[in-house]
Design a protein around this motif. Structure first.
Motif, PDB file in Angstrom:
ATOM      1  N   GLU A  62       0.829  -1.203   0.000  1.00  0.00           N
ATOM      2  CA  GLU A  62       0.000   0.000   0.000  1.00  0.00           C
ATOM      3  C   GLU A  62       0.864   1.253   0.000  1.00  0.00           C
ATOM      4  OE1 GLU A  62      -2.288  -0.677   3.491  1.00  0.00           O
ATOM      5  OE2 GLU A  62      -3.793  -1.939   2.479  1.00  0.00           O
ATOM      6  N   ALA A  63       1.964   1.231   0.762  1.00  0.00           N
ATOM      7  CA  ALA A  63       2.861   2.390   0.801  1.00  0.00           C
ATOM      8  C   ALA A  63       3.532   2.605  -0.558  1.00  0.00           C
ATOM      9  CB  ALA A  63       3.921   2.189   1.882  1.00  0.00           C
ATOM     10  N   LEU A  64       3.879   1.526  -1.239  1.00  0.00           N
ATOM     11  CA  LEU A  64       4.488   1.645  -2.563  1.00  0.00           C
ATOM     12  C   LEU A  64       3.495   2.227  -3.562  1.00  0.00           C
ATOM     13  CD1 LEU A  64       6.753   1.159  -4.605  1.00  0.00           C
ATOM     14  CD2 LEU A  64       5.923  -1.194  -4.844  1.00  0.00           C
ATOM     15  N   ALA A  65       2.258   1.728  -3.559  1.00  0.00           N
ATOM     16  CA  ALA A  65       1.242   2.252  -4.473  1.00  0.00           C
ATOM     17  C   ALA A  65       1.020   3.744  -4.218  1.00  0.00           C
ATOM     18  CB  ALA A  65      -0.063   1.475  -4.303  1.00  0.00           C
ATOM     19  N   TRP A  66       0.972   4.143  -2.958  1.00  0.00           N
ATOM     20  CA  TRP A  66       0.795   5.561  -2.627  1.00  0.00           C
ATOM     21  C   TRP A  66       1.971   6.372  -3.152  1.00  0.00           C
ATOM     22  CZ3 TRP A  66       3.213   9.543  -0.180  1.00  0.00           C
ATOM     23  CH2 TRP A  66       2.435  10.656   0.144  1.00  0.00           C
ATOM     24  N   ALA A  67       3.202   5.863  -2.966  1.00  0.00           N
ATOM     25  CA  ALA A  67       4.391   6.587  -3.432  1.00  0.00           C
ATOM     26  C   ALA A  67       4.400   6.734  -4.948  1.00  0.00           C
ATOM     27  CB  ALA A  67       5.654   5.859  -2.969  1.00  0.00           C
ATOM     28  N   LEU A  68       3.800   5.781  -5.644  1.00  0.00           N
ATOM     29  CA  LEU A  68       3.725   5.839  -7.105  1.00  0.00           C
ATOM     30  C   LEU A  68       2.518   6.627  -7.596  1.00  0.00           C
ATOM     31  CD1 LEU A  68       4.749   2.154  -7.890  1.00  0.00           C
ATOM     32  CD2 LEU A  68       6.057   4.210  -8.469  1.00  0.00           C
ATOM     33  N   GLY A  69       1.648   7.017  -6.669  1.00  0.00           N
ATOM     34  CA  GLY A  69       0.519   7.853  -7.025  1.00  0.00           C
ATOM     35  C   GLY A  69      -0.642   7.132  -7.658  1.00  0.00           C
ATOM     36  N   SER A  70      -0.807   5.864  -7.357  1.00  0.00           N
ATOM     37  CA  SER A  70      -1.935   5.122  -7.931  1.00  0.00           C
ATOM     38  C   SER A  70      -2.490   4.162  -6.883  1.00  0.00           C
ATOM     39  CB  SER A  70      -1.494   4.337  -9.172  1.00  0.00           C
ATOM     40  OG  SER A  70      -0.472   3.414  -8.835  1.00  0.00           O
ATOM     41  N   PRO A  71      -3.775   3.873  -6.936  1.00  0.00           N
ATOM     42  CA  PRO A  71      -4.347   2.933  -5.965  1.00  0.00           C
ATOM     43  C   PRO A  71      -3.820   1.532  -6.197  1.00  0.00           C
ATOM     44  CG  PRO A  71      -5.961   3.463  -7.659  1.00  0.00           C
ATOM     45  CD  PRO A  71      -4.795   4.391  -7.882  1.00  0.00           C
ATOM     46  N   LEU A  72      -3.795   0.750  -5.131  1.00  0.00           N
ATOM     47  CA  LEU A  72      -3.346  -0.632  -5.242  1.00  0.00           C
ATOM     48  C   LEU A  72      -4.342  -1.429  -6.077  1.00  0.00           C
ATOM     49  CD1 LEU A  72      -0.893  -2.140  -4.059  1.00  0.00           C
ATOM     50  CD2 LEU A  72      -2.352  -2.895  -2.199  1.00  0.00           C
ATOM     51  N   GLY A  73      -3.829  -2.241  -6.991  1.00  0.00           N
ATOM     52  CA  GLY A  73      -4.691  -3.025  -7.862  1.00  0.00           C
ATOM     53  C   GLY A  73      -5.539  -4.030  -7.099  1.00  0.00           C
ATOM     54  N   ASP A  74      -6.708  -4.323  -7.637  1.00  0.00           N
ATOM     55  CA  ASP A  74      -7.642  -5.251  -7.000  1.00  0.00           C
ATOM     56  C   ASP A  74      -7.325  -6.680  -7.436  1.00  0.00           C
ATOM     57  OD1 ASP A  74      -9.783  -6.416  -5.712  1.00  0.00           O
ATOM     58  OD2 ASP A  74     -11.213  -5.918  -7.294  1.00  0.00           O
ATOM     59  N   CYS A  75      -6.971  -7.508  -6.482  1.00  0.00           N
ATOM     60  CA  CYS A  75      -6.671  -8.909  -6.758  1.00  0.00           C
ATOM     61  C   CYS A  75      -7.243  -9.752  -5.627  1.00  0.00           C
ATOM     62  CB  CYS A  75      -5.157  -9.125  -6.858  1.00  0.00           C
ATOM     63  SG  CYS A  75      -4.669 -10.816  -7.284  1.00  0.00           S
ATOM     64  N   LYS A  76      -8.067 -10.708  -6.000  1.00  0.00           N
ATOM     65  CA  LYS A  76      -8.747 -11.550  -5.011  1.00  0.00           C
ATOM     66  C   LYS A  76      -7.975 -12.853  -4.832  1.00  0.00           C
ATOM     67  CE  LYS A  76     -13.318 -13.502  -3.949  1.00  0.00           C
ATOM     68  NZ  LYS A  76     -14.692 -13.697  -4.480  1.00  0.00           N
ATOM     69  N   LEU A  77      -7.567 -13.116  -3.600  1.00  0.00           N
ATOM     70  CA  LEU A  77      -6.864 -14.350  -3.278  1.00  0.00           C
ATOM     71  C   LEU A  77      -7.697 -15.156  -2.296  1.00  0.00           C
ATOM     72  CD1 LEU A  77      -4.346 -11.934  -3.325  1.00  0.00           C
ATOM     73  CD2 LEU A  77      -3.125 -14.086  -3.522  1.00  0.00           C
ATOM     74  N   GLU A  78      -7.989 -16.384  -2.658  1.00  0.00           N
ATOM     75  CA  GLU A  78      -8.775 -17.283  -1.814  1.00  0.00           C
ATOM     76  C   GLU A  78      -8.030 -18.598  -1.639  1.00  0.00           C
ATOM     77  OE1 GLU A  78     -13.416 -16.370  -2.610  1.00  0.00           O
ATOM     78  OE2 GLU A  78     -12.366 -17.432  -4.221  1.00  0.00           O
ATOM     79  N   ARG A  79      -8.404 -19.317  -0.605  1.00  0.00           N
ATOM     80  CA  ARG A  79      -7.845 -20.646  -0.383  1.00  0.00           C
ATOM     81  C   ARG A  79      -8.980 -21.662  -0.361  1.00  0.00           C
ATOM     82  NH1 ARG A  79      -2.970 -22.415   1.129  1.00  0.00           N
ATOM     83  NH2 ARG A  79      -2.271 -20.303   1.643  1.00  0.00           N
ATOM     84  N   PHE A  80      -8.879 -22.658  -1.232  1.00  0.00           N
ATOM     85  CA  PHE A  80      -9.881 -23.714  -1.274  1.00  0.00           C
ATOM     86  C   PHE A  80      -9.763 -24.590  -0.026  1.00  0.00           C
ATOM     87  CE2 PHE A  80      -9.535 -23.289  -6.087  1.00  0.00           C
ATOM     88  CZ  PHE A  80     -10.697 -22.528  -6.174  1.00  0.00           C
TER      89      PHE A  80
END
Length: 306
Positions: A16-34
């Motif tokens: 999150e800190a890296l995305a903020w430093a780059l000026g863009s929101p963190l990408g949406d990625c869904k991670l689940e465990r079966f």
């Protein structure tokens, strides 16, 4: 070309800190465990034709975090990403860069091969335990050094009466850089490793009597090396005001217990892995986000809005 940043679960705050430093929101990625333990990754946004950066330290549990990174990369590649970059603030298996017997696996090279197979066009790592590991990669590797950031963080404790201490011969070059930047003398501890977590100190070169030790290393795992070094400088008459500086503070297994038995006044590290809480000494954390963001902008031609 537009840049999308995704973060794995190994160090979400740094992502999150890296995305903020780059000026863009963190990408949406869904991670689940079966239920059977398998990981499932699904992107929540379009990455077709975009530069994609995935940040994920391969910290413990190393295998799980490495697999998560590879699955995220596969999802981005299959979704049409133009370029993929893996940002590994901490690179697991870097200590397995050579074999001491013919029957050992070469873990560092194997993990490097797995990352190359992950369709990455470029990799980024911070203070690899062994710089020679760079030769294992067949894609470009940006090897970043957090030493300058950490040396500046330790400067308030590095006035007259301090000494930089290398905990072994392998860290001498690192310690020399700290000593030059801080304009301090250098002492070197000679150690021998008896197991993966136990070490013996054989000698000390340099003067530490009456001085405040600043022990520097790239990595603290079980803290056997740091604890043995602290005991060695205390036996040699150093002051009991000890500062420890390390890029990667894993602090696994008996690490905290070991460090609590010696007069460690403070630990200064980066946030390459999630900083542990409740330590029995002061812990100052230096963020890698600005360093990583600058490097990403240089290699992707991304313009930072901040």
């Amino acid at each position: 070309m537009d840049l999308t940043v995704f973060s794995g679960t190994a160090n979400r705050p740094l992502g999150e800190a890296l995305a903020w430093a780059l000026g863009s929101p963190l990408g949406d990625c869904k991670l689940e465990r079966f239920p059977d333990g398998e990981l499932h990754v699904e992107l929540g946004e379009d990455v077709r034709g975009r530069n994609v950066c995935i940040i994920q330290p391969t910290a413990p549990p190393v295998g799980e975090n490495l697999l998560e990174l590879l699955l995220m990369a596969d999802a981005c590649w299959r979704a049409g990403a133009a370029r993929l970059m893996a940002v590994l603030p901490y690179f697991g298996y870097a200590r397995q860069d050579r074999r001491s017997s013919p029957s050992e696996a070469l873990g560092g090279k194997l993990v490097a091969d797995l990352l190359v197979r992950g369709h990455f066009d470029r990799l980024m790592a911070v203070n690899l335990h062994t710089a020679s590991l760079e030769g294992c990669f067949t894609v470009p590797l940006e090897h970043l050094n957090a030493g300058t950031l950490l040396a500046e963080a330790v400067r308030p404790y590095a006035g007259p009466g301090a000494v930089v201490v290398s905990p072994d011969l392998g860290a001498v070059k690192l310690a020399e850089r700290y000593a030059r930047q801080l304009e301090l003398p250098l002492a070197i501890v000679h150690k021998s490793r008896t197991s993966g977590s136990e070490v013996n100190v054989r000698g000390l070169v340099g003067e530490v009597r009456g001085l405040r030790p600043i022990i520097v290393d790239d990595l603290i795992s079980t803290a056997g090396t740091i604890a043995a070094t602290a005991e060695a400088v205390l036996e040699a008459g150093s002051a009991d005001d000890i500062t420890v500086v390390a890029t990667h503070a894993l602090l696994v297994g008996p690490a905290v217990e070991r460090l609590s038995k010696v007069p460690i006044r403070r630990l200064i590290s980066t946030d390459s892995v999630v900083p542990p809480k409740g330590l029995p000494f002061q812990h100052e954390v230096v963020s890698l986000a600005p360093l990583l963001a600058d490097a990403i902008c240089r290699v992707t031609a991304h313009v930072r809005p901040r």
